[in-house]
Design a protein around this motif. Structure first.
Motif, PDB file in Angstrom:
ATOM      1  N   GLU A  26       0.432  -1.234  -0.023  1.00  0.00           N
ATOM      2  CA  GLU A  26      -0.059   0.093  -0.446  1.00  0.00           C
ATOM      3  C   GLU A  26       0.545   1.696   0.062  1.00  0.00           C
ATOM      4  N   GLY A  27       0.827   1.700  -0.955  1.00  0.00           N
ATOM      5  CA  GLY A  27       1.353   3.388  -1.072  1.00  0.00           C
ATOM      6  C   GLY A  27       2.610   3.099  -1.948  1.00  0.00           C
ATOM      7  N   LEU A  28       3.536   2.363  -1.384  1.00  0.00           N
ATOM      8  CA  LEU A  28       4.603   2.007  -1.993  1.00  0.00           C
ATOM      9  C   LEU A  28       4.842   3.008  -3.848  1.00  0.00           C
ATOM     10  N   LEU A  29       3.832   1.743  -4.637  1.00  0.00           N
ATOM     11  CA  LEU A  29       4.081   2.877  -5.683  1.00  0.00           C
ATOM     12  C   LEU A  29       4.294   4.789  -5.887  1.00  0.00           C
ATOM     13  N   ASP A  30       3.738   5.080  -5.327  1.00  0.00           N
ATOM     14  CA  ASP A  30       3.042   6.509  -5.275  1.00  0.00           C
ATOM     15  C   ASP A  30       4.479   6.864  -4.550  1.00  0.00           C
ATOM     16  N   GLU A  31       4.787   6.160  -3.745  1.00  0.00           N
ATOM     17  CA  GLU A  31       5.841   7.098  -3.180  1.00  0.00           C
ATOM     18  C   GLU A  31       7.673   7.066  -3.984  1.00  0.00           C
ATOM     19  N   TYR A  32       7.149   5.431  -4.564  1.00  0.00           N
ATOM     20  CA  TYR A  32       8.468   5.796  -5.449  1.00  0.00           C
ATOM     21  C   TYR A  32       8.389   6.756  -6.500  1.00  0.00           C
ATOM     22  N   THR A  33       7.270   6.607  -7.282  1.00  0.00           N
ATOM     23  CA  THR A  33       7.244   7.693  -8.618  1.00  0.00           C
ATOM     24  C   THR A  33       7.490   8.599  -8.157  1.00  0.00           C
ATOM     25  N   SER A  34       6.423   9.322  -7.270  1.00  0.00           N
ATOM     26  CA  SER A  34       7.300  10.948  -6.507  1.00  0.00           C
ATOM     27  C   SER A  34       7.742  11.209  -5.958  1.00  0.00           C
ATOM     28  N   PHE A  35       8.707   9.721  -5.934  1.00  0.00           N
ATOM     29  CA  PHE A  35      10.656  10.695  -4.994  1.00  0.00           C
ATOM     30  C   PHE A  35      11.431  10.280  -6.435  1.00  0.00           C
ATOM     31  N   LEU A  36      10.973   9.424  -7.630  1.00  0.00           N
ATOM     32  CA  LEU A  36      11.823   9.355  -8.772  1.00  0.00           C
ATOM     33  C   LEU A  36      11.889  10.600  -9.291  1.00  0.00           C
ATOM     34  N   THR A  56      12.292   4.754 -16.468  1.00  0.00           N
ATOM     35  CA  THR A  56      11.273   4.248 -15.793  1.00  0.00           C
ATOM     36  C   THR A  56      10.810   4.796 -14.530  1.00  0.00           C
ATOM     37  N   TYR A  57      10.179   6.317 -14.666  1.00  0.00           N
ATOM     38  CA  TYR A  57       9.486   6.993 -14.032  1.00  0.00           C
ATOM     39  C   TYR A  57       8.273   6.242 -15.195  1.00  0.00           C
ATOM     40  N   HIS A  58       8.452   6.461 -16.114  1.00  0.00           N
ATOM     41  CA  HIS A  58       7.307   6.354 -16.919  1.00  0.00           C
ATOM     42  C   HIS A  58       6.579   5.001 -16.658  1.00  0.00           C
ATOM     43  N   GLN A  59       7.618   3.507 -16.810  1.00  0.00           N
ATOM     44  CA  GLN A  59       7.425   2.398 -16.888  1.00  0.00           C
ATOM     45  C   GLN A  59       6.475   1.961 -15.405  1.00  0.00           C
ATOM     46  N   LEU A  60       6.377   3.008 -14.202  1.00  0.00           N
ATOM     47  CA  LEU A  60       5.594   3.444 -12.971  1.00  0.00           C
ATOM     48  C   LEU A  60       4.769   3.716 -13.216  1.00  0.00           C
ATOM     49  N   LEU A  61       4.497   4.964 -14.077  1.00  0.00           N
ATOM     50  CA  LEU A  61       3.459   5.756 -14.172  1.00  0.00           C
ATOM     51  C   LEU A  61       2.443   4.836 -14.737  1.00  0.00           C
ATOM     52  N   ILE A  62       3.005   3.993 -16.113  1.00  0.00           N
ATOM     53  CA  ILE A  62       1.709   3.152 -16.568  1.00  0.00           C
ATOM     54  C   ILE A  62       1.516   2.088 -15.553  1.00  0.00           C
ATOM     55  N   ILE A  63       2.282   1.710 -15.044  1.00  0.00           N
ATOM     56  CA  ILE A  63       1.401   0.042 -14.352  1.00  0.00           C
ATOM     57  C   ILE A  63       0.529   1.184 -13.293  1.00  0.00           C
ATOM     58  N   LYS A  64       0.777   2.402 -12.916  1.00  0.00           N
ATOM     59  CA  LYS A  64      -0.249   3.655 -11.944  1.00  0.00           C
ATOM     60  C   LYS A  64      -1.738   3.353 -12.979  1.00  0.00           C
ATOM     61  N   LEU A  65      -1.112   3.902 -13.993  1.00  0.00           N
ATOM     62  CA  LEU A  65      -2.590   4.279 -14.196  1.00  0.00           C
ATOM     63  C   LEU A  65      -3.461   1.831 -15.136  1.00  0.00           C
TER      64      LEU A  65
END
Length: 156
Positions: A26-36, A56-65
């Protein structure tokens, strides 16, 4: 500066490792993308490492979406893709935004930027003409862009 950059890199390694071992936390993906995002925009990272982090940032945002489609993350993705000059991918993100949130003015602003950066002056003219004739209220920012564009067109 070098020391701070090392700290960022170590923190990124921690996030990467933790995300690899527990992607559903919970919340890890948000923290990771925000920090990146913060690191990328800090100006401390450059060259090939910057490009790796942006990817990496683009990939993480796509996962979030994929998990939770929302206009805020689409906007972040589209802006980052435009910043990276990845115009085909940015166009796809923008098209999705326009389809899912047609009334949101961020679409107009990002599409204008996309057309401007890709040299699609005729598309900008179409956008402005359509905007002026649609009868809707538009934000001050959009009105200022239209006024500036019309002024430049008249002077050209």
């Amino acid at each position: 500066m070098v020391e701070l950059s090392k700290e960022y890199e170590l923190k990124l390694q921690e996030y990467s490792s933790e995300y690899a071992s527990n992607p559903g936390k919970e919340g890890l993906l948000d923290e990771y993308t925000s920090f990146l995002s913060q690191y990328i925009s800090s100006g401390m990272v450059q060259g090939q490492l910057l490009e790796i982090h942006k990817n990496t940032y683009h990939q993480l945002l796509i996962i979030k979406l994929t998990l939770n489609p929302n206009i805020d993350d689409y906007e972040k993705l589209a802006r980052s893709l435009l910043d990276s000059k990845l115009y085909i991918r940015a166009d796809v993100a923008l098209s999705t935004m326009e389809e899912n949130w047609p009334a949101d003015e961020r679409n107009w602003l990002l599409r204008f930027r996309y057309y401007y950066e890709t040299g699609a002056g005729s598309k900008i003219k179409e956008m402005i003409k359509e905007t002026l004739s649609d009868g809707r209220y538009h934000s001050r920012e959009i009105r200022q862009i239209i006024e500036m564009w019309e002024k430049e067109e008249m002077e050209a």
